[in-house]
Write a protein that holds these residues in place. Structure first.
Motif, mmCIF file in Angstrom:
data_model
loop_
_atom_site.group_PDB
_atom_site.id
_atom_site.type_symbol
_atom_site.label_atom_id
_atom_site.label_comp_id
_atom_site.label_asym_id
_atom_site.label_seq_id
_atom_site.Cartn_x
_atom_site.Cartn_y
_atom_site.Cartn_z
ATOM 1 N N GLN A 1 45.602 130.043 44.612
ATOM 2 C CA GLN A 1 44.162 130.151 44.387
ATOM 3 C C GLN A 1 43.831 129.764 42.957
ATOM 4 O OE1 GLN A 1 43.783 134.431 45.236
ATOM 5 N NE2 GLN A 1 43.178 134.720 43.106
ATOM 6 N N VAL A 2 42.585 129.346 42.751
ATOM 7 C CA VAL A 2 42.091 128.993 41.426
ATOM 8 C C VAL A 2 40.597 129.302 41.394
ATOM 9 C CG1 VAL A 2 41.625 126.585 42.056
ATOM 10 C CG2 VAL A 2 41.992 127.180 39.656
ATOM 11 N N SER A 3 40.105 129.730 40.227
ATOM 12 C CA SER A 3 38.706 130.170 40.107
ATOM 13 C C SER A 3 37.989 129.406 39.006
ATOM 14 C CB SER A 3 38.635 131.672 39.802
ATOM 15 O OG SER A 3 39.219 132.426 40.836
ATOM 16 N N ARG A 4 36.671 129.357 39.156
ATOM 17 C CA ARG A 4 35.832 128.743 38.124
ATOM 18 C C ARG A 4 34.459 129.402 38.145
ATOM 19 N NH1 ARG A 4 36.512 122.833 36.167
ATOM 20 N NH2 ARG A 4 35.312 122.969 34.256
ATOM 21 N N TYR A 5 33.901 129.610 36.939
ATOM 22 C CA TYR A 5 32.593 130.262 36.806
ATOM 23 C C TYR A 5 31.491 129.212 36.730
ATOM 24 C CZ TYR A 5 28.932 133.366 35.087
ATOM 25 O OH TYR A 5 27.768 134.070 34.944
ATOM 26 N N VAL A 6 30.409 129.448 37.463
ATOM 27 C CA VAL A 6 29.228 128.583 37.428
ATOM 28 C C VAL A 6 28.042 129.429 36.981
ATOM 29 C CG1 VAL A 6 27.648 127.148 38.768
ATOM 30 C CG2 VAL A 6 30.105 127.070 39.245
ATOM 31 N N GLY A 7 27.387 129.007 35.915
ATOM 32 C CA GLY A 7 26.219 129.721 35.407
ATOM 33 C C GLY A 7 24.928 129.136 35.951
ATOM 34 N N VAL A 8 23.838 129.857 35.737
ATOM 35 C CA VAL A 8 22.517 129.430 36.200
ATOM 36 C C VAL A 8 21.574 129.357 35.007
ATOM 37 C CG1 VAL A 8 20.471 130.145 37.497
ATOM 38 C CG2 VAL A 8 22.710 130.239 38.573
ATOM 39 N N LYS A 9 20.849 128.252 34.919
ATOM 40 C CA LYS A 9 19.810 128.085 33.910
ATOM 41 C C LYS A 9 18.456 127.987 34.604
ATOM 42 C CE LYS A 9 22.792 125.374 30.810
ATOM 43 N NZ LYS A 9 22.934 124.068 30.110
ATOM 44 N N THR A 10 17.417 128.407 33.902
ATOM 45 C CA THR A 10 16.055 128.217 34.401
ATOM 46 C C THR A 10 15.207 127.613 33.292
ATOM 47 O OG1 THR A 10 15.386 130.458 33.756
ATOM 48 C CG2 THR A 10 16.211 130.163 36.001
ATOM 49 N N ALA A 11 14.213 126.863 33.684
ATOM 50 C CA ALA A 11 13.318 126.234 32.716
ATOM 51 C C ALA A 11 12.152 127.163 32.391
ATOM 52 C CB ALA A 11 12.792 124.914 33.276
ATOM 53 N N SER A 12 11.533 126.940 31.239
ATOM 54 C CA SER A 12 10.301 127.660 30.907
ATOM 55 C C SER A 12 9.217 127.265 31.899
ATOM 56 C CB SER A 12 9.859 127.321 29.485
ATOM 57 O OG SER A 12 10.872 127.637 28.554
ATOM 58 N N THR A 13 8.532 128.261 32.450
ATOM 59 C CA THR A 13 7.624 127.958 33.554
ATOM 60 C C THR A 13 6.163 128.283 33.288
ATOM 61 O OG1 THR A 13 8.100 130.130 34.524
ATOM 62 C CG2 THR A 13 9.423 128.269 35.288
ATOM 63 N N ALA A 14 5.852 129.138 32.315
ATOM 64 C CA ALA A 14 4.445 129.537 32.184
ATOM 65 C C ALA A 14 4.171 130.139 30.818
ATOM 66 C CB ALA A 14 4.070 130.544 33.272
ATOM 67 N N ILE A 15 2.953 129.937 30.352
ATOM 68 C CA ILE A 15 2.380 130.692 29.243
ATOM 69 C C ILE A 15 1.226 131.489 29.830
ATOM 70 C CG2 ILE A 15 1.176 130.589 27.040
ATOM 71 C CD1 ILE A 15 4.061 129.815 26.792
ATOM 72 N N ASP A 16 1.332 132.812 29.762
ATOM 73 C CA ASP A 16 0.313 133.653 30.390
ATOM 74 C C ASP A 16 -1.046 133.514 29.715
ATOM 75 O OD1 ASP A 16 2.272 134.468 32.075
ATOM 76 O OD2 ASP A 16 2.552 136.439 31.172
ATOM 77 N N GLY A 17 -1.046 133.238 28.421
ATOM 78 C CA GLY A 17 -2.317 133.100 27.716
ATOM 79 C C GLY A 17 -2.198 133.574 26.283
ATOM 80 N N ILE A 18 -3.259 133.363 25.508
ATOM 81 C CA ILE A 18 -3.351 133.821 24.125
ATOM 82 C C ILE A 18 -4.421 134.900 24.072
ATOM 83 C CG2 ILE A 18 -3.879 133.159 21.750
ATOM 84 C CD1 ILE A 18 -2.940 130.331 22.442
#
Length: 317
Positions: A147-164
């Motif tokens: 057996q052999v293992s490998r880690y996969v990460g998750v990225k997310t993009a910036s999606t919103a500015i709620d407001g000023i």
């Protein structure tokens, strides 16, 4: 675990659909995965295969685990003389997997299990440690497992500015459409809240004064800006706030403040995710300031007073 000594590795990078899978081999089994995922952009792609075609005679099965839990398996049905692909995930996620594989081939190089989750179906759950388990027979017909293992990460993009947002006070008049009139010379605290991705990026403030074509950044050593630590939001995203203390000046006739995720570029306002707020300074007497007109009026008045005063002193007819 069976001890292996082998002459060569079948560890070439697999190219598929315009993307490469990064290989990692350990003894007799090879795992190849996509790099860290960006949700909604890149698919999850994991491939298990033999690492040494010279030692293994038969491949009985490959099994893929995610964080120790079986996800999928490929086996050989000797009675039917065909390959069986099986989804082992018993959760509601089982419908996301596209399986391909083969262990019914005379050449071990062509034996593999591949599990793909399309980009539009990836989720935070796909960040995990993936393990390929190989069950086979070696050239001496002895049972072989590895057996052999490998880690996969998750990225997310910036999606919103709620407001000023800035709280109402006794000397500002807020406009529900996103702006307001503020007392010249006073300092106000503006708050920007945004969904800033994973890993989290910073928020930045920019401004554009009346008559200017584009936005310029407000940088920390010329503006009073602080930022909160990111907080986990919706499993694998982050939310944070940035605070700007802004002092109204005579030039702030129709100054536009802008908040956006920092992109690494100098120019502001080019991304799709941002919010703006228009500020208009007014004088204590009630009028909106225009710095240039006030200067002209003051200089003209001073010149008139100077002529009148001079005439009185020297008695010019």
């Amino acid at each position: 675990m069976y001890s292996l000594k082998f002459k060569s590795l079948n560890a070439e990078t697999v190219i598929s659909m315009g993307r490469s899978l990064s290989p990692l081999c350990l003894d007799g089994v090879l795992i190849q995965t996509s790099s860290d995922l960006t949700l909604g952009v890149t698919p999850l792609d994991v491939r298990c295969s033999p690492a040494n075609s010279e030692l293994i005679m038969y491949v009985n099965s490959f099994t893929l685990h995610r964080n120790g839990t079986p996800v999928a398996k490929v086996t050989y049905n000797r009675a039917a003389q065909n390959t069986n692909l099986i989804v082992l995930d018993v959760t509601n996620n089982r419908g996301r997997y596209n399986l391909t594989g083969n262990v019914h081939d005379s050449n071990p190089v062509n034996k593999f299990l591949r599990v793909v989750v399309p980009a539009n179906l990836t989720s935070c759950l796909d960040e995990a440690n993936y393990t390929c388990l190989l069950n086979a027979q070696d050239k001496d017909h002895a049972n072989y497992e590895d057996q052999v293992s490998r880690y996969v990460g998750v990225k997310t993009a910036s999606t919103a500015i709620d407001g000023i947002y800035t709280p109402p006070t006794g000397d500002n008049m807020l406009d529900p459409s996103g702006g307001g009139r503020f007392l010249m010379g006073s300092t106000y605290r503006f708050t920007c809240t945004g969904i800033v991705g994973r890993p989290p990026v910073n928020l930045r403030w920019c401004y554009k004064q009346e008559g200017e074509m584009g936005f310029a950044p407000l940088i920390s050593y010329t503006a009073d800006i602080t930022e909160s630590e990111p907080e986990v939001y919706q499993d694998c995203n982050n939310r944070r706030q940035s605070f700007l203390n802004y002092t109204m000046a005579t030039v702030d006739m129709n100054t536009v403040l802008l908040c956006e995720p920092a992109s690494g570029m100098y120019y502001c306002g080019n991304g799709a995710v941002n919010k703006t707020f228009v500020v208009r300074a007014y004088s204590p007497g009630g009028g909106t300031y225009s710095g240039c007109n006030q200067c002209q009026l003051s200089i003209g008045l001073l010149f008139t007073l100077l002529i009148v005063t001079t005439s009185g002193v020297v008695n010019i007819p």
